[in-house]
Scaffold this motif. Structure first.
Motif, short mmCIF file in Angstrom:
data_model
loop_
_atom_site.label_atom_id
_atom_site.label_comp_id
_atom_site.label_asym_id
_atom_site.label_seq_id
_atom_site.Cartn_x
_atom_site.Cartn_y
_atom_site.Cartn_z
N GLY A 466 -5.80 3.82 4.20
CA GLY A 466 -4.40 3.45 3.97
C GLY A 466 -4.22 2.45 2.86
N ILE A 467 -5.32 2.03 2.25
CA ILE A 467 -5.27 1.11 1.12
C ILE A 467 -6.26 1.58 0.07
CG2 ILE A 467 -4.53 -0.92 2.42
CD1 ILE A 467 -7.41 -1.81 2.55
N ASN A 468 -6.08 1.14 -1.15
CA ASN A 468 -6.93 1.53 -2.26
C ASN A 468 -7.88 0.37 -2.59
OD1 ASN A 468 -8.09 2.69 -4.50
ND2 ASN A 468 -6.37 2.23 -5.85
N VAL A 507 -3.15 -8.62 -10.02
CA VAL A 507 -3.81 -9.77 -9.39
C VAL A 507 -3.00 -10.17 -8.17
CG1 VAL A 507 -4.62 -12.14 -9.67
CG2 VAL A 507 -4.67 -10.57 -11.62
N SER A 508 -3.68 -10.44 -7.07
CA SER A 508 -3.01 -10.89 -5.85
C SER A 508 -3.79 -12.03 -5.23
CB SER A 508 -2.89 -9.73 -4.85
OG SER A 508 -2.36 -10.20 -3.62
N PHE A 509 -3.09 -12.87 -4.49
CA PHE A 509 -3.72 -14.00 -3.80
C PHE A 509 -3.44 -13.87 -2.30
CE2 PHE A 509 -3.94 -18.35 -2.17
CZ PHE A 509 -5.16 -18.76 -2.71
N ALA A 510 -4.49 -14.00 -1.47
CA ALA A 510 -4.32 -13.87 -0.01
C ALA A 510 -5.32 -14.76 0.70
CB ALA A 510 -4.51 -12.41 0.42
N ALA A 511 -5.01 -15.09 1.94
CA ALA A 511 -5.91 -15.94 2.73
C ALA A 511 -7.14 -15.16 3.18
CB ALA A 511 -5.17 -16.49 3.94
N SER A 512 -6.98 -13.86 3.47
CA SER A 512 -8.09 -13.00 3.90
C SER A 512 -7.98 -11.66 3.20
CB SER A 512 -8.07 -12.81 5.41
OG SER A 512 -8.26 -14.03 6.10
N ILE A 513 -9.11 -11.00 3.03
CA ILE A 513 -9.12 -9.69 2.37
C ILE A 513 -9.26 -8.60 3.42
CG2 ILE A 513 -10.10 -10.61 0.25
CD1 ILE A 513 -12.80 -9.53 1.12
N PRO A 514 -8.84 -7.37 3.10
CA PRO A 514 -8.96 -6.26 4.07
C PRO A 514 -10.41 -6.06 4.50
CG PRO A 514 -7.55 -5.62 2.23
CD PRO A 514 -8.15 -6.95 1.87
N ASP A 544 0.69 -12.83 -1.12
CA ASP A 544 1.79 -12.94 -2.08
C ASP A 544 2.46 -11.58 -2.26
OD1 ASP A 544 0.08 -11.47 -3.65
OD2 ASP A 544 -0.30 -13.04 -5.13
N GLU A 545 3.47 -11.53 -3.15
CA GLU A 545 4.26 -10.30 -3.30
C GLU A 545 3.50 -9.19 -4.02
OE1 GLU A 545 4.85 -12.94 -6.77
OE2 GLU A 545 4.96 -13.20 -4.60
N GLN A 546 2.33 -9.50 -4.65
CA GLN A 546 1.54 -8.48 -5.33
C GLN A 546 0.53 -7.79 -4.41
OE1 GLN A 546 2.09 -7.68 -8.53
NE2 GLN A 546 3.73 -9.20 -8.61
N TYR A 547 0.37 -8.32 -3.23
CA TYR A 547 -0.70 -7.87 -2.33
C TYR A 547 -0.58 -6.38 -2.00
CZ TYR A 547 -3.67 -7.82 1.88
OH TYR A 547 -4.63 -7.53 2.82
N GLU A 549 1.19 -4.04 -3.46
CA GLU A 549 1.11 -3.17 -4.63
C GLU A 549 -0.34 -2.99 -5.07
OE1 GLU A 549 3.56 -4.38 -7.85
OE2 GLU A 549 5.38 -4.61 -6.62
N LEU A 550 -1.12 -4.08 -5.03
CA LEU A 550 -2.52 -4.00 -5.47
C LEU A 550 -3.32 -3.05 -4.58
CD1 LEU A 550 -4.70 -6.89 -6.74
CD2 LEU A 550 -5.62 -5.38 -5.00
N PHE A 551 -3.10 -3.15 -3.27
CA PHE A 551 -3.88 -2.32 -2.35
C PHE A 551 -3.20 -0.98 -2.04
CE2 PHE A 551 -5.66 -6.54 -1.25
CZ PHE A 551 -7.00 -6.23 -1.47
N GLY A 552 -2.03 -0.75 -2.59
CA GLY A 552 -1.38 0.55 -2.43
C GLY A 552 -0.90 0.83 -1.02
N ASN A 553 -0.46 -0.20 -0.29
CA ASN A 553 0.07 0.01 1.06
C ASN A 553 1.39 0.79 1.00
OD1 ASN A 553 -1.42 -2.86 1.22
ND2 ASN A 553 -1.57 -1.82 3.19
N THR A 554 1.62 1.61 2.01
CA THR A 554 2.85 2.38 2.12
C THR A 554 3.77 1.73 3.14
OG1 THR A 554 1.69 4.42 1.57
CG2 THR A 554 3.84 4.64 2.63
N PHE A 555 5.01 1.51 2.79
CA PHE A 555 5.99 0.94 3.71
C PHE A 555 6.69 2.08 4.45
CE2 PHE A 555 5.22 -2.67 1.08
CZ PHE A 555 5.54 -3.78 1.85
N VAL A 556 6.63 2.07 5.77
CA VAL A 556 7.34 3.09 6.55
C VAL A 556 8.77 2.64 6.83
CG1 VAL A 556 5.24 3.99 7.59
CG2 VAL A 556 6.45 2.13 8.72
N ALA A 557 9.03 1.34 6.65
CA ALA A 557 10.38 0.81 6.80
C ALA A 557 10.44 -0.53 6.07
CB ALA A 557 10.73 0.62 8.28
#
Length: 596
Positions: A466-468, A507-514, A544-547, A549-557
């Motif tokens: 579900g992510i790239n 580029v994205s910044f997060a506390a933990s990675i997938p 952050d707001e790039q997270y 988009e970077l991993f290619g998540n799909t929003f169902v809602a």
């Protein structure tokens, strides 16, 4: 007689080269594979057994029961626990407390590195554990505040070939800067230790991190790992039965008032790596199921080789019938013939063991390379009792298992029947047929298991997550800051600079990675307006707001975070499982709802 039998055995094996080659190859491969597996299982079983007092060291586990019914098991306990348990129970010879630091930045004259696995600990560390020392006096290394003991690899990184003793090194831990005196050098912890560390800092230095009294007297700040050393002959169960009363005396009133409870138990040091399933562990642990399964597989592989010898030997019975008949006519007893055939089996097994050891030694580097971080290349298997016991057992059992049945069958041939007919023994070898079925059953089972494991690994590698994750690089910067605003500015600068690189797309910044355990933030979440009983325990990631988009998540809602919306500072994105747990019938119904 033994010499004569040995000559006959060697002569018979040399005469039938094809038989010798087939059996030798089977046994050599079986023994080599068995020794490779044995190398791994010995390594897994040897973890923490090198300590002088390994049989008497225990780690305290704290099972905490919260007011809402949620419970957790942890290696962490209270700072005051260690001194209290030592003073109240004479059976406790010593106690060592350890406070882990995930990472810090170490600096010596401008040479800076991010260091991990650092522990604040007490001088008793060297009484409880037996890690090798290189320089310094263990009895005084950690006695004074702002003292640090480095491992060999860390000392080499900053000081090269010069002595590190007496040098001052700077360490940044979050917002705290420490100037530390190097008082000792240790060998790097061996791989067969569950406790891995790069540096040890004196426990009294913790006052600079947590205040002057907290590390000594707190019964509420459960962030300390506690090991105890029991006196020889002490039954740990006796102490364990007294721990509920011990906790009632020290924390009973506070915990009862908040409807909480702590239950302590003792984990034997030698069982921690394979058998401890506790939260907040800092290093990977082994699997007893994997060790037992591999041990069984090693035995099965040897059984296939031995059964192969039995079947080939009994199948050649007709060719040895006249030999048996002549020897019996000349006065040889059945027991003498059994000795001869057993000796042939022993000679062949001994040759196979020698060659198998050679194949094992040649393939061990490749095996350790394949095993990666879970291998034990530094363990000298030749110095372990288990290895030599296994070799002797393989020789004795192999000689008996593979030689006993053929010896009884071949020695039972009737001389008169041998010389009158072509059939030495008209009886069917029912056991041989059963062994063939058993051999093929094991082979089919091993091949099937290998195929299943391959399919599972292939499934995990190719499963749509579900992510790239392709072309993604993770940078783990050290968590060093003066204040939060400076930290945020540093992150923003880093992101801006990375975005200027032409090869960088996002580029994205997060506390933990997938794929990484979400241990940074957690919470009990419910809808605003719902009762506390409806709350669920969640793990939370800060992104952050790039997270997405970077991993290619799909929003169902709903939508992604957006800096243009000021209210997004209090916004949260949940997944479908969280939506269902919070009571929303569909993901769309969760949009614009508030949660607490």
């Amino acid at each position: 007689m033994f010499t004569a039998y040995s000559k006959i055995a060697i002569r018979n094996l040399a005469r039938h080269k094809t038989f010798l080659l087939i059996n030798t190859i089977g046994l050599v491969v079986g023994i080599a594979v068995c020794l490779l597996i044995l190398n791994y299982t010995i390594g897994e079983r040897s973890v923490d057994k090198f300590h002088k007092h390994a049989d008497f060291v225990y780690r305290i586990q704290d099972d905490h029961y919260a007011s809402n019914g949620l419970s957790s098991s942890s290696v962490f306990s209270y700072p005051a626990l260690g001194p209290a348990i030592k003073s109240e129970y004479p059976m406790v010879r010593d106690v060592v407390r350890m406070y882990p630091v995930d990472e810090a930045v170490m600096d010596y004259k401008g040479v800076q590195f991010k260091e991990e696995k650092i522990y604040f600990t007490e001088p008793s560390f060297f009484n409880v554990f037996s890690f090798p020392q290189i320089e310094g006096n263990p009895s005084s290394m950690l006695n004074t505040p702002n003292s640090i003991v480095l491992t060999r690899s860390v000392a080499k990184r900053y000081f090269g070939n010069e002595s590190a003793l007496g040098k001052i090194i700077t360490m940044r831990i979050a917002v705290v800067r420490l100037s530390l005196l190097v008082t000792g050098i240790m060998d790097d912890p061996p791989k067969n230790s569950h406790l891995q560390f790069s540096s040890l800092i004196s426990y009294s230095t913790m006052h600079e991190l947590a205040g002057p009294d907290l590390p000594e007297t707190s019964w509420s700040w459960a962030q300390i790992i506690t090991y105890i050393l029991l006196a020889p002959g002490t039954d740990p169960k006796v102490l364990e039965l007294q721990l509920p009363g011990f906790m009632d005396r020290h924390t009973g009133k506070t915990l009862v008032a908040s409807h909480e409870k702590d239950v302590l138990s003792l984990q034997p040091l030698k069982d921690i790596y394979l058998h401890a399933a506790v939260g907040c562990e800092f290093d990977h642990h082994g699997s007893p199921l994997a060790v037992y399964s591999l041990s069984v597989i090693a035995v099965f592989i040897l059984m296939i080789a031995w059964i192969n010898y039995i079947n080939l030997t009994t199948a050649r019975g007709i060719y040895r019938a006249k030999e048996v008949g002549v020897k019996k006519v000349l006065g040889a007893s059945r027991i003498q013939l059994i000795y001869q055939f057993l000796l042939e089996s022993a000679v062949l097994n001994f040759m196979a063991i020698v060659l198998g050891i050679g194949v094992y030694a040649l393939t061990l580097p490749f095996f350790n390379n394949i095993m990666g971080h879970i291998g034990y290349p530094e363990i000298n298997i030749w110095l372990t009792y288990s290895f030599w016991i296994a070799l002797i057992s393989i020789l004795i059992l192999g000689s008996l298992i593979s030689g006993l049945y053929p010896a009884f069958v071949l020695s039972s041939f009737n001389p008169s029947r041998v010389f009158k007919s072509k059939s030495a023994n008209p009886r069917k070898f029912n056991l041989r047929q059963a062994l063939v079925v058993f051999q093929f059953g094991i082979s089919v089972g091993l091949v099937t298991a290998t195929f299943i494991v391959f399919r599972q690994i292939n499934f995990m590698r190719n499963k749509n997550l579900g992510i790239n994750l392709s072309n993604t690089i993770v940078i783990n910067p050290p968590i060093v800051k003066d204040v939060d605003s400076i930290r945020q500015r540093q992150v923003s600068i880093l992101i801006d600079e990375l975005n200027k690189i032409p090869l960088v797309e996002k580029v994205s910044f997060a506390a933990s990675i997938p794929g990484e355990p979400l241990g940074v933030f957690s919470g009990v979440i419910r809808q605003v307006g719902s009762s506390l009983s409806d709350a669920q325990s969640f793990k939370i990631n800060m992104v952050d707001e790039q997270y997405f988009e970077l991993f290619g998540n799909t929003f169902v809602a709903g939508r992604n975070f957006n800096k243009d919306f000021g209210t997004d500072k209090n916004a949260v994105v949940i997944n479908e499982a969280a939506s269902a747990l919070l009571g929303f019938r569909t993901p769309n119904l969760a949009i614009n709802k508030e949660i607490f």
